[in-house]
Design a protein around this motif. Structure first.
Motif, mmCIF file in Angstrom:
data_model
loop_
_atom_site.group_PDB
_atom_site.id
_atom_site.type_symbol
_atom_site.label_atom_id
_atom_site.label_comp_id
_atom_site.label_asym_id
_atom_site.label_seq_id
_atom_site.Cartn_x
_atom_site.Cartn_y
_atom_site.Cartn_z
ATOM 1 N N LEU A 1 -8.821 -21.100 -16.771
ATOM 2 C CA LEU A 1 -10.107 -20.006 -16.693
ATOM 3 C C LEU A 1 -9.685 -19.093 -15.597
ATOM 4 O O LEU A 1 -9.859 -17.814 -15.552
ATOM 5 N N VAL A 2 -8.914 -19.682 -14.419
ATOM 6 C CA VAL A 2 -8.636 -18.769 -13.373
ATOM 7 C C VAL A 2 -7.684 -17.819 -14.094
ATOM 8 O O VAL A 2 -7.720 -16.426 -13.558
ATOM 9 N N ALA A 3 -6.655 -18.192 -14.549
ATOM 10 C CA ALA A 3 -5.669 -17.426 -15.263
ATOM 11 C C ALA A 3 -6.053 -16.188 -16.123
ATOM 12 O O ALA A 3 -5.574 -15.049 -16.166
ATOM 13 N N VAL A 4 -6.995 -16.504 -16.849
ATOM 14 C CA VAL A 4 -7.335 -15.912 -18.058
ATOM 15 C C VAL A 4 -8.613 -14.992 -17.727
ATOM 16 O O VAL A 4 -8.580 -13.780 -17.774
ATOM 17 N N LEU A 5 -9.676 -15.294 -17.250
ATOM 18 C CA LEU A 5 -10.911 -15.011 -16.603
ATOM 19 C C LEU A 5 -10.766 -13.820 -15.801
ATOM 20 O O LEU A 5 -11.263 -12.820 -15.464
ATOM 21 N N GLY A 6 -10.261 -14.701 -14.805
ATOM 22 C CA GLY A 6 -9.721 -13.896 -13.264
ATOM 23 C C GLY A 6 -8.619 -12.977 -13.395
ATOM 24 O O GLY A 6 -8.554 -11.946 -13.112
ATOM 25 N N GLY A 7 -7.759 -13.293 -14.553
ATOM 26 C CA GLY A 7 -6.334 -12.540 -14.615
ATOM 27 C C GLY A 7 -6.832 -11.193 -15.100
ATOM 28 O O GLY A 7 -6.422 -10.041 -14.851
ATOM 29 N N TRP A 8 -7.600 -11.101 -16.249
ATOM 30 C CA TRP A 8 -7.683 -9.669 -16.764
ATOM 31 C C TRP A 8 -8.812 -8.827 -15.717
ATOM 32 O O TRP A 8 -8.409 -7.618 -15.900
ATOM 33 N N ARG A 9 -9.433 -9.292 -14.984
ATOM 34 C CA ARG A 9 -10.227 -8.655 -13.999
ATOM 35 C C ARG A 9 -9.145 -8.183 -13.032
ATOM 36 O O ARG A 9 -9.306 -6.896 -12.478
ATOM 37 N N TRP A 10 -8.076 -8.933 -12.557
ATOM 38 C CA TRP A 10 -7.232 -8.268 -11.527
ATOM 39 C C TRP A 10 -6.621 -7.218 -12.220
ATOM 40 O O TRP A 10 -6.263 -6.175 -11.596
ATOM 41 N N LEU A 11 -6.062 -7.392 -13.292
ATOM 42 C CA LEU A 11 -5.262 -6.325 -14.060
ATOM 43 C C LEU A 11 -5.946 -5.191 -14.506
ATOM 44 O O LEU A 11 -5.464 -4.127 -14.012
ATOM 45 N N TYR A 12 -7.230 -5.225 -14.641
ATOM 46 C CA TYR A 12 -8.256 -4.218 -14.989
ATOM 47 C C TYR A 12 -8.442 -3.328 -13.586
ATOM 48 O O TYR A 12 -8.224 -2.216 -13.449
ATOM 49 N N GLY A 13 -8.571 -4.020 -12.502
ATOM 50 C CA GLY A 13 -8.807 -3.617 -11.147
ATOM 51 C C GLY A 13 -7.583 -2.730 -10.483
ATOM 52 O O GLY A 13 -7.926 -1.707 -10.055
ATOM 53 N N PHE A 14 -6.632 -3.373 -10.945
ATOM 54 C CA PHE A 14 -5.443 -2.788 -10.496
ATOM 55 C C PHE A 14 -5.057 -1.498 -10.981
ATOM 56 O O PHE A 14 -4.868 -0.314 -10.564
ATOM 57 N N ALA A 15 -5.227 -1.394 -12.651
ATOM 58 C CA ALA A 15 -5.174 -0.243 -13.211
ATOM 59 C C ALA A 15 -6.294 0.849 -13.005
ATOM 60 O O ALA A 15 -5.615 2.037 -12.736
ATOM 61 N N LYS A 16 -7.372 0.657 -12.569
ATOM 62 C CA LYS A 16 -8.386 1.438 -12.443
ATOM 63 C C LYS A 16 -8.226 2.110 -10.921
ATOM 64 O O LYS A 16 -8.359 3.082 -10.805
ATOM 65 N N ALA A 17 -7.736 1.168 -10.037
ATOM 66 C CA ALA A 17 -7.402 1.852 -8.842
ATOM 67 C C ALA A 17 -6.213 2.655 -8.789
ATOM 68 O O ALA A 17 -6.344 3.413 -7.784
ATOM 69 N N HIS A 18 -5.144 2.105 -9.306
ATOM 70 C CA HIS A 18 -4.068 3.123 -9.728
ATOM 71 C C HIS A 18 -4.390 4.495 -10.223
ATOM 72 O O HIS A 18 -3.827 5.412 -9.845
ATOM 73 N N GLU A 19 -5.519 4.645 -10.993
ATOM 74 C CA GLU A 19 -5.797 5.824 -11.699
ATOM 75 C C GLU A 19 -6.372 6.810 -10.656
ATOM 76 O O GLU A 19 -6.278 7.693 -10.959
ATOM 77 N N SER A 20 -6.938 6.250 -9.502
ATOM 78 C CA SER A 20 -7.703 6.978 -8.656
ATOM 79 C C SER A 20 -7.016 7.403 -7.587
ATOM 80 O O SER A 20 -7.375 8.156 -6.607
ATOM 81 N N LEU A 21 -5.644 7.266 -7.597
ATOM 82 C CA LEU A 21 -4.676 7.721 -6.642
ATOM 83 C C LEU A 21 -4.275 9.018 -6.857
ATOM 84 O O LEU A 21 -4.536 9.665 -8.116
ATOM 85 N N ILE A 22 -3.929 9.978 -5.822
ATOM 86 C CA ILE A 22 -3.746 11.072 -6.009
ATOM 87 C C ILE A 22 -2.338 11.504 -6.793
ATOM 88 O O ILE A 22 -1.361 10.790 -6.109
ATOM 89 N N PRO A 23 -2.098 12.125 -7.735
ATOM 90 C CA PRO A 23 -0.933 12.492 -8.378
ATOM 91 C C PRO A 23 0.077 12.858 -7.632
ATOM 92 O O PRO A 23 -0.302 13.846 -6.496
ATOM 93 N N LYS A 24 1.257 12.638 -7.491
ATOM 94 C CA LYS A 24 2.480 13.151 -6.450
ATOM 95 C C LYS A 24 2.453 14.779 -6.565
ATOM 96 O O LYS A 24 2.635 15.078 -5.373
ATOM 97 N N PRO A 25 2.569 15.325 -7.357
ATOM 98 C CA PRO A 25 2.805 16.807 -7.049
ATOM 99 C C PRO A 25 1.608 17.263 -6.552
ATOM 100 O O PRO A 25 1.691 18.447 -5.702
ATOM 101 N N ILE A 26 0.243 16.934 -6.804
ATOM 102 C CA ILE A 26 -0.809 17.438 -6.106
ATOM 103 C C ILE A 26 -0.811 17.009 -4.551
ATOM 104 O O ILE A 26 -1.010 17.905 -3.553
ATOM 105 N N GLN A 27 -0.284 16.067 -4.470
ATOM 106 C CA GLN A 27 -0.193 15.397 -3.001
ATOM 107 C C GLN A 27 0.939 16.246 -2.176
ATOM 108 O O GLN A 27 0.493 16.674 -1.004
#
Length: 186
Positions: free
Chosen positions: A148-174
């Motif tokens: 349960l930790v691996a599956v139910l917690g795992g998809w949440r961590w991966l989703y959070g990582f992907a969404k947080a990564h989307e919010s970073l400023i792209p390198k050319p703009i930075q």
């Protein structure tokens, strides 16, 4: 930066071909999801039920099948599927009821995701005791908890990582923002 200077700097990836700041303007850019470092993907809205419900349902199916296979109880897969579905529904209701009236994001790994995993594990364990008894309960409970930790917690961590990564400023703009700050301070 003049229009000629903006054109000489080249287009920003993903931006229109016109100058980024216009004549004599300053470049200003904010990430698409600007909600802070802890949870940048929530954007002032509540749980994304269209994501949580199917992801947790698929997770419960995976835990039920893997758990039954791991316990060498393949004939118990239908019962494990039913118990897993009921346990996850109980976890959703408990998490939603506890967080009702407050901001809730059941797709976050902590604390909401942790609560869902803990309640689902507890409910599933009680159903297992009622259905099968206490035979092999300790090893089954540890195995189910880890899954349960691996599956139910795992998809949440991966989703959070992907969404947080989307919010970073792209390198050319930075790079352009940094160059603009250096030229304005000089």
């Amino acid at each position: 930066m003049s229009e000629r200077g903006a054109a000489a700097a080249g287009p920003v990836e993903g931006a229109p071909s016109s100058s980024a700041a216009g004549v004599g303007g300053r470049i200003d850019w904010s990430p698409a999801v600007p909600d802070g470092v802890d949870c940048p993907w929530t954007r002032g809205r509540l749980t994304r039920w269209w994501l949580v419900l199917p992801a947790d349902a698929v997770g419960a199916v995976m835990v039920a099948v893997l758990g039954a296979a791991g316990a060498h109880e393949l004939d118990a897969i239908p019962m494990a599927l039913a118990q897993g579905a009921i346990a996850v529904v109980i976890a959703w209701v408990c998490a939603w009821a506890l967080l009702r009236g407050r901001e809730h994001h059941l797709e976050r790994p902590w604390p909401e995701g942790g609560a869902i995993v803990a309640v689902a594990w507890g409910a599933w364990t009680v159903m297992r005791i009622l259905a099968v008894g206490g035979a092999g309960l300790a090893s089954w409970a540890v195995m189910t908890g880890v899954l349960l930790v691996a599956v139910l917690g795992g998809w949440r961590w991966l989703y959070g990582f992907a969404k947080a990564h989307e919010s970073l400023i792209p390198k050319p703009i930075q790079r352009r923002l940094d160059a603009q700050d250096q030229s304005s301070s000089a």
